[in-house]
Design an enzyme around this catalytic site. Structure first.
Site, short mmCIF file in Angstrom:
data_model
loop_
_atom_site.label_atom_id
_atom_site.label_comp_id
_atom_site.label_asym_id
_atom_site.label_seq_id
_atom_site.Cartn_x
_atom_site.Cartn_y
_atom_site.Cartn_z
CE LYS A 168 -1.94 2.95 2.04
NZ LYS A 168 -1.73 4.37 1.66
CB CYS A 184 12.69 8.52 9.20
SG CYS A 184 13.85 7.44 8.37
P1 NAD Z 1 1.92 8.39 7.77
O1 NAD Z 1 1.98 7.68 9.05
O2 NAD Z 1 0.96 9.49 7.62
O3 NAD Z 1 1.59 7.38 6.57
C1 NAD Z 1 2.40 6.25 6.29
C2 NAD Z 1 1.59 5.26 5.49
O4 NAD Z 1 0.51 4.79 6.29
C3 NAD Z 1 0.96 5.81 4.22
O5 NAD Z 1 0.95 4.83 3.22
C4 NAD Z 1 -0.47 6.10 4.66
O6 NAD Z 1 -1.39 6.10 3.61
C5 NAD Z 1 -0.72 4.95 5.61
N1 NAD Z 1 -1.75 5.19 6.62
C6 NAD Z 1 -2.17 6.37 7.12
N2 NAD Z 1 -3.13 6.17 8.05
C7 NAD Z 1 -3.30 4.83 8.15
C8 NAD Z 1 -4.12 4.00 8.94
N3 NAD Z 1 -5.01 4.50 9.82
N4 NAD Z 1 -4.03 2.66 8.80
C9 NAD Z 1 -3.14 2.14 7.92
N5 NAD Z 1 -2.34 2.87 7.12
C10 NAD Z 1 -2.42 4.20 7.25
O7 NAD Z 1 3.40 8.89 7.45
P2 NAD Z 1 3.91 9.76 6.22
O8 NAD Z 1 3.50 11.17 6.38
O9 NAD Z 1 3.58 9.05 4.95
O10 NAD Z 1 5.50 9.64 6.42
C11 NAD Z 1 6.22 10.46 7.26
C12 NAD Z 1 6.52 9.75 8.56
O11 NAD Z 1 7.19 8.52 8.29
C13 NAD Z 1 7.48 10.53 9.44
O12 NAD Z 1 7.07 10.45 10.77
C14 NAD Z 1 8.81 9.81 9.25
O13 NAD Z 1 9.72 9.96 10.30
C15 NAD Z 1 8.35 8.40 9.10
N6 NAD Z 1 9.37 7.62 8.40
C16 NAD Z 1 10.06 6.68 9.13
C17 NAD Z 1 11.07 5.96 8.51
C18 NAD Z 1 11.86 4.91 9.26
O14 NAD Z 1 12.49 4.08 8.62
N7 NAD Z 1 11.86 4.90 10.58
C19 NAD Z 1 11.37 6.19 7.17
C20 NAD Z 1 10.64 7.16 6.49
C21 NAD Z 1 9.65 7.86 7.11
#
Ligand code: NAD
Length: 494
Positions: A172, A280
């Protein structure tokens, strides 16, 4: 490009027939539309992955190696196109997206070999004529939910080990960046059996939650925010489903007075503003020893004022637009809050005037930061370098450790004792000494504390996607002295 869901080897619309727009953050124009999927689409994809798993789980190691290696070869062949698609949907410079394609190829190469290297171990038997074999088996269907900042890389870090361990995957993508994943699967996985890799596009909870609640997914591998991760953890717990989390951070970077301040400033500025700070592991809290603090701040400001903002397709662009209007609004609010709490804005802090459109934001340097400020306590995810002057190395280590997160931490020093003291004391999944933010696919990546659970990459990343089974063999069929009937007085009899 097909730009539909990819389920069981076929391209298809969402059951609802609805689609949503994908926006280019540089032009603010719609690039394409993709299916707005929901639970029904996810269930179809999961069912197809379950069916495919029945054969995939027993694929011989050599065949698996060839299939995964082919993904690496094809990814490089389509590298330019894939990098351009990511540039259009994420907004980070083309050169960074070209690097990202190379990293996914390299990741698939690594796991193509590692997956067949060892699938278990043999342990010493407890009785004669026995063997105890431990085999590592795949879980089944892995639901991969990924964010937008590194759309292909973060999918690859899940898919390569999950597939190599014998699982099938439903992916997804983020609603902001589905196009690169769809094209990657179209061009680089067309030699895979149907159903082994499926992609379902959709908005967060609409498509993502069904992956978590579906009875057919065995593991949820999620990269995203702490907030979404927490929500998914609760849903998954209701089914006792295995989860793997890579979440947000608020990484510290410590600058000791013994280093070349110019180099440390360049490294810190890059680590804080790469991809507009939407990494991140961005350096989000800079602690600098007071002896060099003034020179360090001047050098960082010089970097910020020299950085070239522009079209992410441009060959000399350092920093493109932020990924979305929402991300820019979030960082604007964070900077306003920091200033209200006493931070001093030295440069940046606003939308640049030279662009008529695009979600640009100036690289921003803040000084006079203190550890009680919201910006030093929570993730910023924007092109900001917040600098706090500290009176000693010990204070820097203590502050770096005072966090709910534990993703990464960086340090600049020439002092071996300081380097290893900090590396051992600070809770972080990655610790970089004089080289912030670099990865190595043969070494684990992931977060401590609220930054995650589990590790990607390395053997650790493979083990996330397989579970141990103990096979005990007695190679002589014989009666055992510990069976019924029991008789305490006579003791064990054979
Ligand atoms: P997000 O949590 O908003 O979304 C991540 C994914 O989850 C997307 O595909 C989104 O559509 C999906 N999603 C959203 N709500 C959901 C739900 N209720 N149930 C299931 N899936 C859902 O994050 P984002 O804005 O896409 O990414 C930024 C965040 O990701 C930042 O906090 C960043 O630090 C983190 N990140 C972490 C890493 C790591 O390896 N630790 C790497 C990259 C980004």
């Amino acid at each position: 490009m097909t730009n539909q869901n990819y389920i069981n080897g076929k391209w298809c619309e969402a059951a609802s027939k609805e689609r949503f727009d994908v926006i280019n953050p540089f032009t603010e124009k719609v690039i394409e539309t993709v299916p707005r999927s929901g639970g029904e689409d996810v269930e179809t994809a999961v069912a197809s992955s379950q069916e495919a798993w029945e054969e995939w789980r027993f694929l011989p190691g050599g065949d698996m190696r060839d299939l995964l290696r082919e993904v690496a070869i094809k990814s490089r062949e389509h590298g330019e196109e894939l990098a351009k698609i990511m540039t259009a949907e994420v907004g980070k410079p083309l050169i960074e997206n070209s690097d990202e394609v190379e990293w996914i190829a390299s990741c698939f190469e690594y796991y193509s070999e590692l997956g067949r290297d060892q699938i278990g171990r043999v342990v010493a038997p407890m009785q004669e004529k026995q063997m105890s074999i431990v085999v590592h088996e795949p879980y089944g269907v892995v639901g991969c939910i990924v964010p937008w900042n590194y759309p292909l890389l973060l999918a690859a870090w899940k898919m390569a080990p999950a597939l190599a361990a014998g699982n099938t995957c439903v992916i997804k993508p983020s609603e902001l960046t589905p196009l690169s994943i769809l094209r990657w699967v179209e061009t680089c996985f067309d030699h895979f059996p149907s159903g082994v890799v499926n992609v379902v596009t959709g908005y967060g909870a609409e498509a993502g939650e069904s992956m978590v609640t579906s009875a057919g997914t065995n593991v949820i591998a999620f990269t995203g925010s702490v907030e979404t991760g927490t929500h998914i953890a609760i849903l998954a717990a209701e089914q006792l489903k295995k989860t793997h989390f890579e979440l947000g951070g608020n990484d510290a970077l410590i600058v000791c007075a013994d280093v070349d301040v110019e180099i440390a400033a360049r490294g810190a500025f890059w680590a804080a503003t790469l991809n507009c700070g939407q990494v991140c592991t961005s350096s989000e809290r800079i602690y600098v020893e007071e002896e060099v603090s003034g020179d360090f701040i001047d050098a960082v400001v010089a970097q910020a004022e020299q950085a070239e903002l522009g079209d992410p397709m441009g060959s000399t662009t350092d920093i493109g637009p932020m990924a979305s209007a929402e991300q820019r609004e979030k960082i604007e609010a964070k900077i306003t809050g920091a200033k209200e709490q006493g931070a001093k804005l030295i440069t940046g802090g606003k939308r640049p005037k030279q662009f008529e459109r695009g979600y640009f934001f100036e690289p921003t340097v803040l000084s006079d930061m203190s550890s009680s400020m919201e910006m030093m306590r929570t993730e910023s995810f924007g092109p900001v370098v917040p600098i706090q002057t500290v009176s000693s190395f010990d204070e820097a280590v203590r502050l770096a450790n005072e966090s709910q997160y534990g993703l990464g931490c960086s340090l600049y020093t020439n002092d071996l004792e300081k380097a290893f003291t900090a590396a051992r004391e600070i809770k972080a999944g990655s610790f970089w000494i004089n080289d912030p933010l670099t990865d190595n696919e043969a070494a684990p990546f992931g977060g401590m504390r609220k930054s995650g659970g589990g590790r990607e990459l390395g053997i650790e990343g493979l083990n996330e996607f397989r579970e141990a089974k103990h096979i005990l063999i007695d190679y002589q069929v014989r009666r055992k002295d510990y069976w019924f009937p029991y008789d305490l007085e006579k003791g064990r009899k054979t």
